[in-house]
Design a protein around this motif. Structure first.
Motif, PDB file in Angstrom:
ATOM      1  N   TRP A   1       0.967  -0.906  -0.173  1.00 49.51           N
ATOM      2  CA  TRP A   1       0.184   0.163   0.095  1.00 49.51           C
ATOM      3  C   TRP A   1       1.127   1.159   0.165  1.00 49.51           C
ATOM      4  O   TRP A   1       0.675   1.813   1.089  1.00 49.51           O
ATOM      5  N   PRO A   2       1.556   1.232  -0.651  1.00 51.14           N
ATOM      6  CA  PRO A   2       2.289   2.291  -0.986  1.00 51.14           C
ATOM      7  C   PRO A   2       1.296   3.448  -0.815  1.00 51.14           C
ATOM      8  O   PRO A   2       0.676   4.569  -1.229  1.00 51.14           O
ATOM      9  N   ASP A   3       2.597   5.550  -1.202  1.00 52.61           N
ATOM     10  CA  ASP A   3       2.283   6.968  -0.764  1.00 52.61           C
ATOM     11  C   ASP A   3       1.250   6.726  -2.637  1.00 52.61           C
ATOM     12  O   ASP A   3      -0.261   7.329  -2.150  1.00 52.61           O
ATOM     13  N   GLN A   4       1.816   6.419  -3.177  1.00 58.59           N
ATOM     14  CA  GLN A   4       0.899   6.468  -4.432  1.00 58.59           C
ATOM     15  C   GLN A   4       0.133   5.265  -5.565  1.00 58.59           C
ATOM     16  O   GLN A   4       1.117   3.951  -5.578  1.00 58.59           O
ATOM     17  N   PRO A   5      -1.023   5.641  -5.019  1.00 61.85           N
ATOM     18  CA  PRO A   5      -1.560   3.832  -5.735  1.00 61.85           C
ATOM     19  C   PRO A   5      -1.316   3.953  -7.380  1.00 61.85           C
ATOM     20  O   PRO A   5      -1.633   4.659  -7.674  1.00 61.85           O
ATOM     21  N   PRO A   6      -0.919   2.432  -6.819  1.00 64.00           N
ATOM     22  CA  PRO A   6      -1.237   1.671  -8.539  1.00 64.00           C
ATOM     23  C   PRO A   6      -1.897   1.643  -9.679  1.00 64.00           C
ATOM     24  O   PRO A   6      -3.191   1.847  -9.172  1.00 64.00           O
ATOM     25  N   GLU A   7      -1.546   1.791 -10.977  1.00 62.50           N
ATOM     26  CA  GLU A   7      -2.963   2.063 -11.370  1.00 62.50           C
ATOM     27  C   GLU A   7      -3.954   1.002 -11.817  1.00 62.50           C
ATOM     28  O   GLU A   7      -5.354   0.979 -11.704  1.00 62.50           O
ATOM     29  N   GLY A   8      -3.432  -0.441 -11.100  1.00 61.88           N
ATOM     30  CA  GLY A   8      -4.330  -1.763 -10.886  1.00 61.88           C
ATOM     31  C   GLY A   8      -4.613  -1.892  -9.733  1.00 61.88           C
ATOM     32  O   GLY A   8      -6.348  -2.350 -10.030  1.00 61.88           O
ATOM     33  N   ILE A   9      -4.955  -1.290  -8.481  1.00 61.80           N
ATOM     34  CA  ILE A   9      -5.675  -1.255  -7.544  1.00 61.80           C
ATOM     35  C   ILE A   9      -6.828  -0.142  -8.194  1.00 61.80           C
ATOM     36  O   ILE A   9      -7.891  -0.149  -7.648  1.00 61.80           O
ATOM     37  N   LEU A  10      -6.356   1.105  -8.408  1.00 62.42           N
ATOM     38  CA  LEU A  10      -7.720   1.689  -8.958  1.00 62.42           C
ATOM     39  C   LEU A  10      -8.397   1.033  -9.498  1.00 62.42           C
ATOM     40  O   LEU A  10      -9.669   2.068  -9.249  1.00 62.42           O
ATOM     41  N   ARG A  11      -7.905   0.549 -10.925  1.00 61.14           N
ATOM     42  CA  ARG A  11      -9.066   0.168 -11.221  1.00 61.14           C
ATOM     43  C   ARG A  11      -9.808  -0.844 -10.841  1.00 61.14           C
ATOM     44  O   ARG A  11     -11.040  -1.418 -10.779  1.00 61.14           O
ATOM     45  N   GLU A  12      -8.974  -1.818 -10.171  1.00 66.47           N
ATOM     46  CA  GLU A  12     -10.112  -2.593  -9.216  1.00 66.47           C
ATOM     47  C   GLU A  12     -11.000  -2.419  -7.324  1.00 66.47           C
ATOM     48  O   GLU A  12     -11.612  -2.354  -7.658  1.00 66.47           O
TER      49      GLU A  12
END
Length: 613
Positions: A152-163
């Motif tokens: 859970w890094p400071d900046q959200p990965p694109e894959g997580i946002l799509r999820e």
């Protein structure tokens, strides 16, 4: 540290034979128990036990100890105490130390019921090893564990946002930061690796639940608030992993009621007590509730506090049963009404109002059709006004523990200008010549509730003499219609009201006092009572649903339940009086699927049936 300090006074050789202070001994069982009580006792009052065995059982009931661990610790405790007692009996000393060569001492193992020294040694060592494992797990060093699998890094990965978007979340960036806060804890606060691992295991369950909610963004934010209020987030995550149904219940509350959400955030123990004790699965009787109240009073708590605590806990239980679909609306109204009557009976006893005094339930309280947040409409029969004042104070005073039930006595003779309590003869004279027609109509919902049984029976007779000695005539029927039209004109929200969620001239947003609303159904029920009650006592029941069923109007019952469900849903969200469908963007979901056609269909039937009467 405490144990090390205690053990420092005992040599290593003696410590190996010490069943109390030794490795995996009695002191470690006590330390496990007391540590968990200190960590969780503030939220769980029933953890405030003083005995070790009772405390272990309480820890198991709150799922802080699983069943297997509980049995291991109980068996070990019994074994150690049995050895301790045998040693003290043998040496007539307060000792906890096994004698040198105890492994081969037949006097000891035979007196304890073991067939051989090997059997005794084996069982004792097994208990010590199991206790030490539980003790070590409780104090284990989180730094020695592997890091959590999801960073859970400071900046959200694109894959997580799509999820997150696939979960139905609207603000995925904000949702990501909420999830990161759940995993990592508040800023500048250290969160153990174990807690992060637990959240990693919990996240798939959350992800599966979110799409089922009407407001997943709100549910996620409220989960963060609840977690912060809970305190020990690792303990909460463990409970949710063992009981995924509890997460479903939490989201149900977050999604449907801001008021109940705030309640469980202030008192997280409420949701655990209800969800973990099985009380959602059965309907409490008035005797059950009265017994719980008596038990708390006998423990030393004052009546006023007991009644408020009872109301607060029952509020959550009753509303959850309704939201989970475990009961129909008729049962929910009955539960609310019976809870109010039990509390009122306790208040009447405290006010010494059980003799030469009675309380008559009116309105929805009289019909056992209460909802959450309802006032209790009542009238008092008796000469001692102080008793009425005392009852109102007990029931309606607001304290830090909340309020029991606010009471409204304006239906008494002469309203607010009249005495708060008057004797039965005064009621008889008033209804015979001075009461207005609407006051007599209100008696269709009168039900003698608590107090002197003789006065209650006499008031029941007075009701029959006042409104059921003959059917209503044309003039009285006309008065009912005038009353109804006046309410509709003066109180109803117009369909063009900009606050309304409905912009269709055919329908009113006011489901309560508007055309074809709840008031129409209630007036219809009362009119049917006055038309038929003089010849058939079955029509004299003060309950709207029962009267509509007697009228053989199943569709009207459906309409009534439909509109009351809307009222319950809107009131549940804020615990405020709502009589029309609001424009608030969040709230239409609470009354879905109420599209315009549905609203019109339910409104029209009530109006069409009322007019021919």
């Amino acid at each position: 540290v405490v144990l090390q300090g205690a053990n420092a006074a005992v040599s290593r050789e003696i410590l190996e034979r010490h069943v109390k202070l030794g490795r995996g001994g009695i002191r470690e069982i006590e330390f496990i128990t007391q540590t968990l009580q200190l960590l969780h006792g503030a939220r769980h009052p029933f953890l405030h036990e003083t005995g070790t065995l009772k405390s272990l059982q309480a820890l198991h009931r709150t799922e802080l100890l699983d069943g297997e661990t509980l049995q291991e610790l109980v068996r070990a405790y019994h074994c150690f105490r049995m050895v301790e007692h045998r040693l003290q009996m043998r040496y007539d000393l307060q000792t906890h130390t096994l004698p040198p060569g105890w492994e081969k001492s037949p006097d000891l193992f035979e007196s304890l019921g073991f067939p051989s020294a090997d059997a005794f040694v084996s069982e004792l060592k097994q208990h010590q090893n199991r206790v030490r494992k539980v003790f070590s797990d409780l104090l284990e060093d989180d730094s020695a564990k592997p890091a959590a699998s999801a960073d859970w890094p400071d900046q959200p990965p694109e894959g997580i946002l799509r999820e997150l978007s696939a979960c139905g979340l609207k603000d995925v960036n904000d949702a990501y930061q909420t999830l990161r806060a759940l995993s990592h804890g508040p800023e500048f606060v250290h969160t153990s690796s174990r807690t992060k691992i637990l959240f990693d295991r919990l996240w798939p369950i959350i992800r599966e639940q979110l799409p089922r909610e009407a407001r997943p963004d709100l549910c996620l934010k409220q989960l963060e608030r609840f977690t912060e209020a809970y305190g020990t987030r690792s303990a909460l995550f463990e409970i949710l992993l063992r009981r995924p149904k509890l997460l479903e219940i939490l989201f149900l509350i977050f999604d449907n009621s801001r008021y109940l959400t705030d309640t469980i955030i202030r008192h997280p123990e409420f949701i655990e007590d209800i969800a973990l004790t099985g009380t959602l699965d059965y309907q409490k009787s008035p005797a059950d509730i009265a017994g719980e109240i008596r038990s708390m009073i006998n423990s030393g708590l004052p009546l006023e506090k007991v009644l408020r605590l009872t109301k607060r806990s029952e509020l959550l239980r009753i509303e959850l049963r309704a939201m989970m679909g475990k009961v129909g609306l008729d049962v929910t109204m009955q539960e609310w009404s019976e809870l109010a009557e039990v509390c009122l009976n306790e208040a009447a006893e405290a006010a010494e109002a059980q003799k030469d005094f009675a309380v008559i339930a009116m309105g929805k309280f009289g019909g056992k059709e209460l909802s959450n947040g309802s006032d209790l409409d009542v009238i008092f029969v008796g000469e001692d006004v102080k008793k009425a004042v005392r009852i109102i104070k007990i029931m309606g005073e607001t304290t830090e523990d909340g309020i029991v039930f606010p009471m409204d006595a304006r239906l008494r003779p002469y309203g607010n200008e009249g005495l708060l309590a008057v004797p039965l003869a005064t009621y008889r004279d008033y209804y015979a010549g001075k009461a207005q027609f609407w006051e007599k109509l209100a008696l269709t919902r009168a039900r003698p509730a608590v107090g002197d049984s003789g006065i209650r029976a006499q008031f029941e007779t007075l009701i029959a003499e006042t409104i059921y000695r003959r059917p209503i005539n044309a003039e009285e029927l006309s008065e009912i219609f005038k009353m109804r039209e006046r309410i509709e004109t003066e109180r109803s929200t117009k369909s063009h009201d900009p606050r309304s969620a409905i912009h269709d001239s055919r329908f009113t947003a006011d489901y309560k006092t508007g055309k074809g609303g709840l008031v129409d159904l209630e007036f219809m029920s009362q009119t049917l009572q006055l038309l038929n009650g003089h010849t058939d006592a079955a029509w004299r029941v003060p309950n709207t649903i029962q009267i509509l069923r007697l009228h053989d109007a199943a569709k009207l019952v459906d309409n009534y339940l439909f509109l009351r469900k809307m009222e319950f849903s809107l009131r549940r969200f804020h615990l405020t009086e709502e009589s029309s469908i609001p424009r608030d963007e969040e709230q239409p979901d609470h009354v879905s699927p109420l599209d315009s056609a549905d609203r019109g269909a339910h409104s029209g039937v009530a109006l069409r049936v009322l007019r021919p009467l």
